[in-house]
Scaffold this active site. Structure first.
Site, PDB file in Angstrom:
ATOM      1  N   ARG A 286      38.795  49.583  40.215  1.00  0.00           N
ATOM      2  CA  ARG A 286      37.860  50.645  40.588  1.00  0.00           C
ATOM      3  C   ARG A 286      37.161  51.319  39.424  1.00  0.00           C
ATOM      4  O   ARG A 286      36.377  52.230  39.625  1.00  0.00           O
ATOM      5  CB  ARG A 286      38.613  51.696  41.395  1.00  0.00           C
ATOM      6  CG  ARG A 286      39.079  51.161  42.717  1.00  0.00           C
ATOM      7  CD  ARG A 286      40.270  51.949  43.216  1.00  0.00           C
ATOM      8  NE  ARG A 286      41.448  51.683  42.388  1.00  0.00           N
ATOM      9  CZ  ARG A 286      42.606  52.314  42.518  1.00  0.00           C
ATOM     10  NH1 ARG A 286      42.729  53.250  43.413  1.00  0.00           N
ATOM     11  NH2 ARG A 286      43.628  52.010  41.756  1.00  0.00           N
TER      12      ARG A 286
ATOM     13  N   ARG B 242      44.573  44.542  36.468  1.00  0.00           N
ATOM     14  CA  ARG B 242      43.642  45.379  37.235  1.00  0.00           C
ATOM     15  C   ARG B 242      42.287  45.543  36.544  1.00  0.00           C
ATOM     16  O   ARG B 242      41.628  46.568  36.700  1.00  0.00           O
ATOM     17  CB  ARG B 242      44.238  46.760  37.515  1.00  0.00           C
ATOM     18  CG  ARG B 242      45.443  46.739  38.445  1.00  0.00           C
ATOM     19  CD  ARG B 242      45.006  46.438  39.873  1.00  0.00           C
ATOM     20  NE  ARG B 242      46.129  46.525  40.793  1.00  0.00           N
ATOM     21  CZ  ARG B 242      46.426  47.616  41.493  1.00  0.00           C
ATOM     22  NH1 ARG B 242      45.705  48.684  41.379  1.00  0.00           N
ATOM     23  NH2 ARG B 242      47.443  47.595  42.317  1.00  0.00           N
TER      24      ARG B 242
ATOM     25  N   ARG C 295      31.736  46.623  46.742  1.00  0.00           N
ATOM     26  CA  ARG C 295      32.775  46.966  47.713  1.00  0.00           C
ATOM     27  C   ARG C 295      32.325  47.989  48.755  1.00  0.00           C
ATOM     28  O   ARG C 295      33.065  48.272  49.702  1.00  0.00           O
ATOM     29  CB  ARG C 295      34.017  47.496  46.982  1.00  0.00           C
ATOM     30  CG  ARG C 295      34.967  46.426  46.442  1.00  0.00           C
ATOM     31  CD  ARG C 295      35.735  45.714  47.552  1.00  0.00           C
ATOM     32  NE  ARG C 295      36.226  46.660  48.550  1.00  0.00           N
ATOM     33  CZ  ARG C 295      37.286  47.442  48.384  1.00  0.00           C
ATOM     34  NH1 ARG C 295      38.000  47.361  47.307  1.00  0.00           N
ATOM     35  NH2 ARG C 295      37.654  48.287  49.327  1.00  0.00           N
TER      36      ARG C 295
ATOM     37  N   ASP D 155      45.190  40.596  46.386  1.00  0.00           N
ATOM     38  CA  ASP D 155      46.228  41.622  46.344  1.00  0.00           C
ATOM     39  C   ASP D 155      47.559  40.957  46.665  1.00  0.00           C
ATOM     40  O   ASP D 155      47.594  39.923  47.341  1.00  0.00           O
ATOM     41  CB  ASP D 155      45.949  42.754  47.340  1.00  0.00           C
ATOM     42  CG  ASP D 155      46.829  43.957  47.052  1.00  0.00           C
ATOM     43  OD1 ASP D 155      46.465  44.765  46.189  1.00  0.00           O
ATOM     44  OD2 ASP D 155      47.916  44.062  47.660  1.00  0.00           O
TER      45      ASP D 155
HETATM   46  O1  CP3 Z   1      44.015  42.771  38.283  1.00  0.00           O
HETATM   47  C1  CP3 Z   1      43.017  42.684  39.010  1.00  0.00           C
HETATM   48  O2  CP3 Z   1      41.973  43.289  38.761  1.00  0.00           O
HETATM   49  C2  CP3 Z   1      43.043  41.725  40.178  1.00  0.00           C
HETATM   50  C3  CP3 Z   1      43.263  42.269  41.434  1.00  0.00           C
HETATM   51  C4  CP3 Z   1      44.564  42.920  41.857  1.00  0.00           C
HETATM   52  C5  CP3 Z   1      44.572  43.911  42.869  1.00  0.00           C
HETATM   53  N1  CP3 Z   1      45.866  44.175  43.201  1.00  0.00           N
HETATM   54  C6  CP3 Z   1      43.372  44.488  43.468  1.00  0.00           C
HETATM   55  C7  CP3 Z   1      43.438  45.819  44.110  1.00  0.00           C
HETATM   56  C8  CP3 Z   1      45.893  42.657  41.525  1.00  0.00           C
HETATM   57  C9  CP3 Z   1      46.453  41.726  40.464  1.00  0.00           C
HETATM   58  C10 CP3 Z   1      46.703  43.462  42.385  1.00  0.00           C
HETATM   59  C11 CP3 Z   1      48.183  43.419  42.395  1.00  0.00           C
HETATM   60  C12 CP3 Z   1      48.921  44.491  43.076  1.00  0.00           C
HETATM   61  N2  CP3 Z   1      48.658  45.103  44.273  1.00  0.00           N
HETATM   62  C13 CP3 Z   1      50.147  44.991  42.602  1.00  0.00           C
HETATM   63  C14 CP3 Z   1      50.839  44.502  41.359  1.00  0.00           C
HETATM   64  C15 CP3 Z   1      50.172  45.060  40.144  1.00  0.00           C
HETATM   65  C16 CP3 Z   1      50.556  46.460  39.793  1.00  0.00           C
HETATM   66  O3  CP3 Z   1      49.637  47.286  39.678  1.00  0.00           O
HETATM   67  O4  CP3 Z   1      51.739  46.715  39.593  1.00  0.00           O
HETATM   68  C17 CP3 Z   1      50.586  45.974  43.506  1.00  0.00           C
HETATM   69  C18 CP3 Z   1      51.845  46.805  43.388  1.00  0.00           C
HETATM   70  C19 CP3 Z   1      49.642  46.025  44.579  1.00  0.00           C
HETATM   71  C20 CP3 Z   1      49.674  46.893  45.787  1.00  0.00           C
HETATM   72  C21 CP3 Z   1      48.490  47.776  45.796  1.00  0.00           C
HETATM   73  N3  CP3 Z   1      47.227  47.402  46.227  1.00  0.00           N
HETATM   74  C22 CP3 Z   1      48.372  49.110  45.283  1.00  0.00           C
HETATM   75  C23 CP3 Z   1      49.519  49.913  44.709  1.00  0.00           C
HETATM   76  C24 CP3 Z   1      47.027  49.506  45.415  1.00  0.00           C
HETATM   77  C25 CP3 Z   1      46.368  50.786  44.950  1.00  0.00           C
HETATM   78  C26 CP3 Z   1      46.155  51.770  46.027  1.00  0.00           C
HETATM   79  C27 CP3 Z   1      45.225  52.865  45.555  1.00  0.00           C
HETATM   80  O5  CP3 Z   1      44.091  52.909  46.036  1.00  0.00           O
HETATM   81  O6  CP3 Z   1      45.636  53.662  44.688  1.00  0.00           O
HETATM   82  C28 CP3 Z   1      46.342  48.425  46.001  1.00  0.00           C
HETATM   83  C29 CP3 Z   1      44.907  48.372  46.298  1.00  0.00           C
HETATM   84  C30 CP3 Z   1      44.100  47.543  45.366  1.00  0.00           C
HETATM   85  N4  CP3 Z   1      44.429  46.294  44.926  1.00  0.00           N
HETATM   86  C31 CP3 Z   1      42.839  47.892  44.822  1.00  0.00           C
HETATM   87  C32 CP3 Z   1      42.418  46.813  44.042  1.00  0.00           C
HETATM   88  C33 CP3 Z   1      41.131  46.663  43.304  1.00  0.00           C
HETATM   89  C34 CP3 Z   1      42.095  49.185  45.099  1.00  0.00           C
HETATM   90  C35 CP3 Z   1      41.552  49.140  46.488  1.00  0.00           C
HETATM   91  C36 CP3 Z   1      40.123  49.541  46.604  1.00  0.00           C
HETATM   92  O7  CP3 Z   1      39.364  49.470  45.618  1.00  0.00           O
HETATM   93  O8  CP3 Z   1      39.743  49.855  47.735  1.00  0.00           O
END
Ligand code: CP3
Length: 337
Positions: free
Chosen positions: A22, A18, A31, A67
């Site tokens: 954010r 990650r 974004r 994602d």
């Molecule tokens: O690592 C990185 O920076 C690359 C991008 C990445 C994202 N999601 C971007 C993202 C990666 C590798 C993921 C994987 C992901 N997504 C996982 C596995 C990693 C982990 O953390 O265990 C999981 C479980 C998800 C599902 C998911 N997507 C969640 C739980 C969330 C967070 C929701 C929140 O807002 O709290 C997301 C959204 C997400 N994925 C964001 C980003 C940058 C935030 C969305 C935003 O900025 O609007």
């Protein structure tokens, strides 16, 4: 790449799960007004956001901005990623009819991924790009529950109560995951990480029976492609041995198990990745430094070590601390050699 392959390295390499999230003001800026899944489908944004942490921190690898839900969206599953919540599914899968939406993924479904990876490989030069996908259990949990879940009630109800339906669902998800990873590798990704974020909810016996067959097929089918395979989950202390058996080259460890202990839990022939507690970055620098040094020391007992956090960067993390940590890992590990 050398650390993943357990070869000697000039310093311990470091990247952060990650890292493109954010906590970066430049991320929030690009974004603005663009929904998460829309951003994941735009090659210009994917390239820019993936590059941001590489430029800022000088990390040793980029992680592809996407994602785990992107391949499911691409085959037509009605889902959204809600800010502050996570993935939300319109029609949770609870029966055999629900499987019908899970058709195979083809490279044409994610042409923007191919385009973005290609662009990134050019921009990154010698810095490797890590592709990734969600593992079948974690994807199944979102699909069955309909969103984030603490106890995975419906997921486990299917796993325990309807093993044949569970196996069909996991098989389809394994196919989709494999296809998504192969697209990224074909376009030039140097390594891949399989995120099984929520598999720590499962006991070892159930992991062996209901998860391992599907993850091991994924790693087996990637074997000949020549890229290191990384496997990560959270709360997986009791599963590290089995996750090693699944066949990845590198096992990711969360912050709960010290790396020198993880060495004894994972079968020989694996590198380890991890594992500073992401919340440690909120402590004063002296504490961060002491604990990062401890991770490096323990990591030296592994056959290969890639420094990372024990889970993703938390949104309120100060980017300057990550920059300082990156330098510290490079300098300290180089001096220790
Ligand atoms: O690592 C990185 O920076 C690359 C991008 C990445 C994202 N999601 C971007 C993202 C990666 C590798 C993921 C994987 C992901 N997504 C996982 C596995 C990693 C982990 O953390 O265990 C999981 C479980 C998800 C599902 C998911 N997507 C969640 C739980 C969330 C967070 C929701 C929140 O807002 O709290 C997301 C959204 C997400 N994925 C964001 C980003 C940058 C935030 C969305 C935003 O900025 O609007």
């Amino acid at each position: 790449m050398r650390a993943c392959r357990r070869l000697p390295v000039p310093h311990t390499p470091v990247w952060y799960m990650r890292q493109a999230g954010r906590s970066l003001p430049e991320y929030l800026r690009v974004r603005e007004g663009v929904a998460m899944l829309e951003a994941c489908a735009r090659p210009d944004l994917i390239v820019e956001i993936t590059m941001q942490p590489v430029r800022r921190y000088g990390v040793d690898a980029a992680i592809f901005f996407s994602d785990i839900m992107v391949p499911l969206k691409a085959i037509g599953v009605d889902l959204d990623i809600k800010p502050g919540v996570g993935p939300v599914i319109a029609d949770p899968i609870r029966d055999a009819a629900g499987l019908n939406v899970l058709r195979p993924l083809t490279p044409d479904d994610v042409a923007y991924v191919t385009e973005a990876v290609g662009g990134l490989v050019g921009e990154l030069g010698a810095t490797p790009l890590i592709g990734f996908a969600g593992a079948p259990f974690t994807l199944a949990s979102y699909l069955i529950e309909g969103g984030p879940s603490k106890n995975h009630d419906h997921t486990k109800a299917m796993m325990y109560g309807r093993p044949e339906l569970w196996a069909r669902l996991m098989d389809r998800l394994a196919d989709i995951t494999l296809a998504f990873l192969k697209v990224q590798i074909a376009a030039g990704a140097s390594a891949v990480q399989l995120f099984d974020s929520w598999v720590g909810a499962v006991a070892p016996q159930d992991y062996r029976e209901s998860v391992l067959p599907f993850t091991s097929r994924i790693f087996r089918e990637l074997e000949g492609l020549g890229v290191p395979r990384i496997h990560f989950g959270v709360g997986t202390g009791e599963l590290l041995g089995l996750m090693g058996e699944a066949g990845a080259d590198v096992v990711g460890v969360d912050w709960r198990v010290p790396l020198d202990e993880a060495v004894h839990r994972v079968p020989p022939g694996k590198a380890l990745q991890g594992n500073l507690d992401p919340a440690l970055l909120f402590a004063p620098w002296e504490v961060v430094e002491r604990r990062a040094r401890d991770v490096l020391d323990r990591g030296r007992t592994a056959e290969g070590h890639v420094f990372n956090l024990g889970h993703g960067v938390l949104p309120s993390t100060n980017p300057d601390v990550l920059a300082r940590l990156t330098d510290f890992v490079h300098e300290t590990s180089a001096a220790g050699r």
